[in-house]
Design a protein around this motif. Structure first.
Motif, PDB file in Angstrom:
ATOM      1  N   GLY A   1      18.724 -23.737  65.120  1.00 49.46           N
ATOM      2  CA  GLY A   1      19.215 -25.058  65.494  1.00 49.46           C
ATOM      3  C   GLY A   1      18.198 -25.785  66.181  1.00 49.46           C
ATOM      4  O   GLY A   1      17.593 -26.819  65.966  1.00 49.46           O
ATOM      5  N   VAL A   2      17.486 -25.126  67.137  1.00 45.78           N
ATOM      6  CA  VAL A   2      16.303 -25.645  67.937  1.00 45.78           C
ATOM      7  C   VAL A   2      15.025 -25.823  66.989  1.00 45.78           C
ATOM      8  O   VAL A   2      14.392 -26.797  67.122  1.00 45.78           O
ATOM      9  N   LYS A   3      15.036 -24.649  66.072  1.00 47.68           N
ATOM     10  CA  LYS A   3      13.764 -24.955  65.262  1.00 47.68           C
ATOM     11  C   LYS A   3      13.973 -26.503  64.378  1.00 47.68           C
ATOM     12  O   LYS A   3      12.946 -26.981  64.447  1.00 47.68           O
ATOM     13  N   TYR A   4      15.113 -26.512  63.874  1.00 54.72           N
ATOM     14  CA  TYR A   4      15.279 -27.749  63.079  1.00 54.72           C
ATOM     15  C   TYR A   4      15.056 -28.933  63.967  1.00 54.72           C
ATOM     16  O   TYR A   4      14.745 -30.109  63.662  1.00 54.72           O
ATOM     17  N   PHE A   5      15.758 -28.824  65.185  1.00 54.75           N
ATOM     18  CA  PHE A   5      15.706 -30.011  66.014  1.00 54.75           C
ATOM     19  C   PHE A   5      14.309 -30.521  66.391  1.00 54.75           C
ATOM     20  O   PHE A   5      14.190 -31.644  66.356  1.00 54.75           O
ATOM     21  N   LEU A   6      13.314 -29.403  66.688  1.00 50.22           N
ATOM     22  CA  LEU A   6      12.016 -29.774  66.948  1.00 50.22           C
ATOM     23  C   LEU A   6      11.199 -30.322  65.897  1.00 50.22           C
ATOM     24  O   LEU A   6      10.442 -30.976  65.890  1.00 50.22           O
TER      25      LEU A   6
ATOM     26  N   ILE B   1      22.757 -30.270  76.333  1.00 50.04           N
ATOM     27  CA  ILE B   1      22.611 -28.925  75.693  1.00 50.04           C
ATOM     28  C   ILE B   1      24.147 -28.638  75.024  1.00 50.04           C
ATOM     29  O   ILE B   1      24.246 -28.219  73.888  1.00 50.04           O
ATOM     30  N   MET B   2      25.174 -29.018  75.807  1.00 47.21           N
ATOM     31  CA  MET B   2      26.495 -28.925  75.331  1.00 47.21           C
ATOM     32  C   MET B   2      26.754 -29.766  74.010  1.00 47.21           C
ATOM     33  O   MET B   2      27.167 -29.149  72.715  1.00 47.21           O
ATOM     34  N   SER B   3      26.136 -30.895  73.845  1.00 43.39           N
ATOM     35  CA  SER B   3      26.388 -31.865  72.662  1.00 43.39           C
ATOM     36  C   SER B   3      25.458 -31.308  71.783  1.00 43.39           C
ATOM     37  O   SER B   3      25.870 -31.601  70.446  1.00 43.39           O
ATOM     38  N   PHE B   4      24.377 -30.542  71.772  1.00 40.58           N
ATOM     39  CA  PHE B   4      23.542 -30.261  70.988  1.00 40.58           C
ATOM     40  C   PHE B   4      24.084 -28.939  70.245  1.00 40.58           C
ATOM     41  O   PHE B   4      24.072 -28.550  68.834  1.00 40.58           O
ATOM     42  N   LEU B   5      25.166 -28.196  70.919  1.00 44.06           N
ATOM     43  CA  LEU B   5      25.589 -27.241  70.109  1.00 44.06           C
ATOM     44  C   LEU B   5      26.672 -27.642  69.086  1.00 44.06           C
ATOM     45  O   LEU B   5      27.068 -26.669  68.279  1.00 44.06           O
ATOM     46  N   ARG B   6      26.910 -28.873  69.038  1.00 45.92           N
ATOM     47  CA  ARG B   6      27.781 -29.645  67.931  1.00 45.92           C
ATOM     48  C   ARG B   6      26.991 -28.997  66.542  1.00 45.92           C
ATOM     49  O   ARG B   6      27.739 -28.913  65.764  1.00 45.92           O
ATOM     50  N   ALA B   7      25.847 -29.024  66.577  1.00 43.43           N
ATOM     51  CA  ALA B   7      24.932 -28.965  65.274  1.00 43.43           C
ATOM     52  C   ALA B   7      24.975 -27.601  64.748  1.00 43.43           C
ATOM     53  O   ALA B   7      24.742 -27.237  63.650  1.00 43.43           O
ATOM     54  N   VAL B   8      25.267 -26.769  65.768  1.00 41.01           N
ATOM     55  CA  VAL B   8      24.879 -25.026  65.381  1.00 41.01           C
ATOM     56  C   VAL B   8      26.477 -24.529  65.193  1.00 41.01           C
ATOM     57  O   VAL B   8      26.491 -23.659  64.259  1.00 41.01           O
ATOM     58  N   TYR B   9      27.274 -24.676  65.818  1.00 42.72           N
ATOM     59  CA  TYR B   9      28.644 -23.847  65.735  1.00 42.72           C
ATOM     60  C   TYR B   9      29.564 -24.629  64.953  1.00 42.72           C
ATOM     61  O   TYR B   9      29.569 -25.954  64.701  1.00 42.72           O
ATOM     62  N   GLY B  10      30.552 -23.796  64.374  1.00 44.84           N
ATOM     63  CA  GLY B  10      31.710 -24.428  63.654  1.00 44.84           C
ATOM     64  C   GLY B  10      32.910 -24.543  64.466  1.00 44.84           C
ATOM     65  O   GLY B  10      32.847 -24.119  65.498  1.00 44.84           O
ATOM     66  N   ARG B  11      34.116 -25.030  64.090  1.00 47.14           N
ATOM     67  CA  ARG B  11      35.380 -24.865  64.599  1.00 47.14           C
ATOM     68  C   ARG B  11      36.096 -23.847  64.708  1.00 47.14           C
ATOM     69  O   ARG B  11      36.143 -23.143  63.419  1.00 47.14           O
TER      70      ARG B  11
ATOM     71  N   ILE C   1      27.342  -9.891  67.697  1.00 46.12           N
ATOM     72  CA  ILE C   1      27.806 -11.155  68.516  1.00 46.12           C
ATOM     73  C   ILE C   1      26.394 -11.834  68.992  1.00 46.12           C
ATOM     74  O   ILE C   1      26.127 -13.162  68.874  1.00 46.12           O
ATOM     75  N   ILE C   2      25.647 -11.173  69.658  1.00 43.52           N
ATOM     76  CA  ILE C   2      24.429 -11.692  70.481  1.00 43.52           C
ATOM     77  C   ILE C   2      23.303 -12.152  69.258  1.00 43.52           C
ATOM     78  O   ILE C   2      23.013 -13.066  69.542  1.00 43.52           O
ATOM     79  N   SER C   3      23.339 -11.316  68.427  1.00 43.53           N
ATOM     80  CA  SER C   3      22.111 -11.458  67.286  1.00 43.53           C
ATOM     81  C   SER C   3      22.552 -12.806  66.535  1.00 43.53           C
ATOM     82  O   SER C   3      21.598 -13.634  66.514  1.00 43.53           O
ATOM     83  N   GLY C   4      23.837 -12.865  66.149  1.00 41.47           N
ATOM     84  CA  GLY C   4      24.233 -14.114  65.517  1.00 41.47           C
ATOM     85  C   GLY C   4      24.162 -15.198  66.214  1.00 41.47           C
ATOM     86  O   GLY C   4      23.797 -16.174  65.680  1.00 41.47           O
ATOM     87  N   ASN C   5      24.433 -15.170  67.575  1.00 43.67           N
ATOM     88  CA  ASN C   5      24.737 -16.513  68.327  1.00 43.67           C
ATOM     89  C   ASN C   5      23.278 -16.852  68.662  1.00 43.67           C
ATOM     90  O   ASN C   5      22.597 -18.108  68.410  1.00 43.67           O
ATOM     91  N   VAL C   6      22.247 -16.073  68.982  1.00 43.08           N
ATOM     92  CA  VAL C   6      20.887 -16.333  69.103  1.00 43.08           C
ATOM     93  C   VAL C   6      20.315 -16.753  67.737  1.00 43.08           C
ATOM     94  O   VAL C   6      19.414 -17.676  68.007  1.00 43.08           O
ATOM     95  N   GLY C   7      20.432 -16.146  66.930  1.00 40.61           N
ATOM     96  CA  GLY C   7      19.720 -16.450  65.562  1.00 40.61           C
ATOM     97  C   GLY C   7      20.116 -18.151  65.218  1.00 40.61           C
ATOM     98  O   GLY C   7      19.432 -18.871  64.861  1.00 40.61           O
ATOM     99  N   ALA C   8      21.407 -18.449  65.426  1.00 42.88           N
ATOM    100  CA  ALA C   8      21.899 -19.770  64.920  1.00 42.88           C
ATOM    101  C   ALA C   8      21.489 -20.695  65.929  1.00 42.88           C
ATOM    102  O   ALA C   8      20.950 -21.672  65.596  1.00 42.88           O
ATOM    103  N   LEU C   9      21.423 -20.247  67.273  1.00 44.84           N
ATOM    104  CA  LEU C   9      20.639 -21.142  68.244  1.00 44.84           C
ATOM    105  C   LEU C   9      19.302 -21.491  68.017  1.00 44.84           C
ATOM    106  O   LEU C   9      18.711 -22.566  68.017  1.00 44.84           O
ATOM    107  N   VAL C  10      18.488 -20.479  67.678  1.00 45.59           N
ATOM    108  CA  VAL C  10      17.170 -20.607  67.436  1.00 45.59           C
ATOM    109  C   VAL C  10      16.642 -21.433  66.112  1.00 45.59           C
ATOM    110  O   VAL C  10      16.048 -22.256  65.948  1.00 45.59           O
TER     111      VAL C  10
END
Lengths: 218, 360
Positions: free
Chosen positions: A30-35, B306-316, A19-28
Motif C-alpha cells: 500500500g505504501v509503495k503504491y501511495f508513494l 495513518i488510520m484513514s490510509f489503512l482503508r486502502a489496504v484492508y478489507g472489511r 499474520i505478521i508477514s501478511g499484514n506487513v506485506g499488505a502495508l508495504v
C-alpha cells in the motif's frame, strides 16, 4: 526475451508468522503504491484513446465506387441501412439506388463494410460523436459521404494503454504522427482514402471536400 | 475608583477569559468542534485521495484540478446541510432528534478532561485523575448510537445497533485497557505528569509498542472508520443505525463518528506520542496554550491520517471475525501490554526520567 516463469513457494510459517508477514506485506504494498502511484484513469475529454485503423467506428460511403448492389442493406442485421433512389448529380437520371444509414439502429458490426464488393464503405477509427437529436442520426446521402467531425481530437491528447511487465497496465502518450498509408483492415483498394482517413483526426476543416477528392483519384 | 479600560485590556480580556477560557477553548475551538470539523474535512479528502492513489485512480479531481479536488468536500458539506430532513412517521421523534446531538456533544466531552499545557491556569479541570476521567467519558457516546437505532424503528437500524453494541463492548475494553497501561507504567493517572515524563523523547509508544498497537486497532474498530465500519456497513445493512437519518441529521451521525476518532487520536497523541513533548510550554496564552494545543493536534492528525490510509489496504471483517480478533487476540495482547507497563514500573524505567523532566 520472454519473462522467466517463477513459481513462488511460500515458506512454512506458523500462524503468527503468517499474520505478521501478511499484514506487513499488505502495508508495504500500500505504501509503495501511495508513494509511486500507477494511475491509469482516462481523463476523457482531455485525453482520448487513439484507436487503431481497423476499428469499427462510424461508416463512410465513397459515392463513386458504389454500384448500388444493395448487399449492405440486405446483410444489415438491424436494418440500419436502406437503399434509396437519390439522383445527386444534375442532369443525371436516377438509375441506381444508394445506401443511407440510420445510426439509431446501427450496432457497428461492420458487416456492410465487409460485404461491399467494391469496397465503397469504410470505417473511421472513432465512435464518440454526439448528435443533438435523434433526427440527426438518420443520415442523408450527402452526410453519409462525409467523415463525421471528431470533436474529441480537437481538445484532447491521444493516449494508448500498453501492458508493462513490471507495472501492469500503463497509460502512455500515443505517438503524434499516426501510421501512414499502411493500414491492415482498412479498405484500401486505391491508396487515396486511407491517408485521408488517418489524417481525419487532425484536420477536420477539409472533411467536406474529401469525398469528391477521393472520388477524383479513384 | 474605576480606571479607564483600554481597548487593549478589552481585547486581552476577551482572548484570555472567553476564547482561551479552557473549557470553552478545548471544547469548541482547537481540539474541539471547529478543529474537528476542519480535520474531518481534511481527513475525508485525504482518505479518498490516498485510497485512490493505491487503487490506481485519481479520487476527487475534476472540480478543481489544481488543488486535487479539495473543494469537493466543501460542496458535499453544503449539500448535506441543505438537504431535506425526512422524518419517518414511525420513529420515536424525541429520541430520534436528541440522540445524534447528544452523541456529538458527548464525543467532544473527553477533550475537556485532557490537559494541553503544563500551566494549571489552562487546565479545564484538576488533572489528578484526568486519564481515568477521559477514558471513562469516551465510553459514553455509543449508548446514543444504540438509542438512535432503537428510536429509528427499522430492522436495519436495530441490526446495526446490536452490531455497534457488540463491537463497542469488545473493542472499547481493549482501548481502555491499553490506554490504562500507561498508568501502570508511570503509576499516575495525571495526564500532565504522563506527558512530562515523556518529554525526554522516550515516548510511551516506543517503550510499550504493544499498548500502542492494541489502542490503535481498538480505535480503528470502535470508531467504525471506513474498512472497519461493521455497524453501518453499506453493503450488508443499509446504513446500520443511521438508516432512517437524512440530511443534516445524517451529517451529525457521521460527524459523531469522526469526532470520536479524533478524540481518541488526541488522547493517543498525549499518551503514546508524548503530547506537546519536544516543546516546553512558555508563559502566556499563545506560547503556553495555543502552541502546545496545535502540536498535540498535529500529532493526532498524523495518527488519523495513518488510520484513514489503512482503508486502502484492508478489507472489511465479518462481525464474528471482528469479535474473534477482539476477544481472543487483542484482549490478551492488551493485558500483556499492561504487564509490560508493570514491568517498566518495577524496573523504574520512568521513575527517574519523570523526576528529571519535572526538575528541568
Amino acid at each position: 526475451m520472454p519473462a522467466k516463469i517463477e513459481v513462488k513457494e511460500s515458506p512454512k510459517r506458523g500462524i503468527l508468522g503468517r499474520i505478521i508477514s501478511g499484514n506487513v506485506g499488505a502495508l508495504v504494498l500500500g505504501v509503495k503504491y501511495f508513494l509511486d502511484p500507477n494511475r491509469f484513469t482516462l481523463m476523457y475529454p482531455h485525453e482520448y484513446i487513439k484507436l487503431n485503423t481497423g476499428y469499427r467506428g462510424f461508416i463512410v460511403l465513397i459515392y463513386d465506387k458504389c454500384i448500388g448492389c444493395g448487399s449492405c442493406a440486405r446483410i444489415c442485421p438491424t436494418r440500419a441501412m436502406r437503399m434509396l433512389f437519390l439522383p445527386q448529380k444534375e442532369g443525371e437520371r436516377a438509375k441506381k439506388k444508394y445506401p443511407v444509414i440510420n445510426y439509431n439502429r446501427c450496432i457497428f458490426c461492420g458487416y456492410c463494410v465487409d460485404i461491399c464488393p467494391t469496397e465503397a464503405l469504410y470505417h473511421v477509427p472513432y465512435h464518440d460523436i454526439v448528435y443533438y437529436n435523434m433526427n440527426d442520426l438518420i443520415l442523408t446521402l450527402d452526410e453519409f459521404q462525409k467523415e463525421p467531425e471528431y470533436a474529441t481530437a480537437k481538445e484532447g491528447i491521444p493516449v494508448r494503454y500498453i501492458f508493462d511487465e513490471r507495472r501492469g497496465l500503463v497509460k502512455v502518450k500515443a505517438q503524434e504522427p499516426p501510421q501512414g498509408p499502411e493500414s491492415g483492415a482498412a479498405p484500401t483498394a486505391s491508396p487515396a482514402p486511407a491517408p485521408q482517413q488517418a489524417q481525419a483526426a487532425q484536420k477536420q476543416g477539409e472533411s467536406t471536400s474529401k469525398p469528391s477528392e477521393g472520388g477524383g483519384s479513384a | 475608583m474605576v480606571d479607564m479600560v483600554t481597548p487593549y485590556e478589552i481585547g486581552h480580556g476577551i482572548l484570555r477569559y472567553i476564547i482561551f477560557y479552557p473549557p470553552v477553548y478545548q471544547f469548541v475551538i482547537i481540539p474541539g468542534l471547529i478543529a474537528a470539523l476542519v480535520v474531518a474535512i481534511f481527513i475525508i479528502w485525504f482518505e479518498r485521495k490516498a485510497a485512490a492513489r493505491v487503487q490506481m485512480r485519481y479520487g476527487p479531481y475534476e472540480i478543481s484540478p489544481r488543488t486535487g479536488g479539495a473543494t469537493q468536500l466543501i460542496a458535499d458539506l453544503i449539500r448535506y446541510s441543505f438537504q431535506e430532513i425526512i422524518v419517518p412517521r414511525t420513529v420515536d421523534a424525541v429520541i430520534y432528534f436528541a440522540a445524534p446531538v447528544a452523541a456529538v456533544i458527548l464525543s467532544l466531552l473527553p477533550l475537556d478532561a485532557m490537559p494541553l499545557t503544563t500551566n494549571p491556569a489552562f487546565w479545564p479541570i484538576p488533572m489528578d485523575y484526568s486519564l481515568l476521567l477521559a477514558v471513562a467519558l469516551m465510553t459514553l457516546s455509543p449508548i446514543f448510537v444504540m438509542a438512535m437505532a432503537w428510536a429509528s424503528n427499522n430492522k436495519f437500524s436495530v441490526i446495526g445497533g446490536v452490531r455497534e453494541s457488540f463491537i463497542v463492548t469488545a473493542y472499547e475494553l481493549v482501548a481502555v485497557l491499553s490506554m490504562l497501561s500507561v498508568a501502570a507504567a508511570m503509576s499516575t493517572y495525571n495526564l500532565v505528569d504522563i506527558v512530562q515524563a515523556q518529554s525526554s523523547g522516550l515516548w510511551f509508544g516506543l517503550l510499550d509498542p504493544l499498548a500502542f498497537l492494541t489502542a490503535f486497532i481498538a480505535t480503528l474498530m470502535t470508531t467504525s472508520g471506513f474498512p472497519f465500519e461493521i455497524p453501518d456497513s453499506e453493503s450488508e445493512i443499509v446504513a446500520g443505525p443511521y438508516t432512517e437519518y437524512t440530511g443534516l441529521m445524517y451529517g451529525l451521525d457521521m460527524g459523531a463518528a469522526y469526532i470520536k476518532r479524533w478524540v481518541f487520536s488526541v488522547l493517543m497523541a498525549l499518551i503514546f506520542l508524548g503530547g506537546w513533548a519536544p516543546y516546553v510550554p512558555g508563559p502566556g496564552f499563545v506560547l503556553g496554550y495555543l502552541v502546545p494545543s496545535l502540536i498535540v493536534s498535529v500529532k493526532a492528525l498524523v495518527i488519523m491520517a495513518i488510520m484513514s490510509f489503512l482503508r486502502a489496504v484492508y478489507g472489511r471483517y465479518r462481525i464474528d471475525q471482528a469479535l474473534g480478533i477482539g476477544w481472543e487476540i487483542l484482549v490478551p495482547l492488551a493485558l500483556a501490554a499492561i504487564g509490560i507497563g508493570f514491568a517498566e514500573a518495577y524496573f523504574h524505567v520512568y521513575a527517574y526520567m519523570g523526576v528529571m523532566a519535572l526538575a528541568s
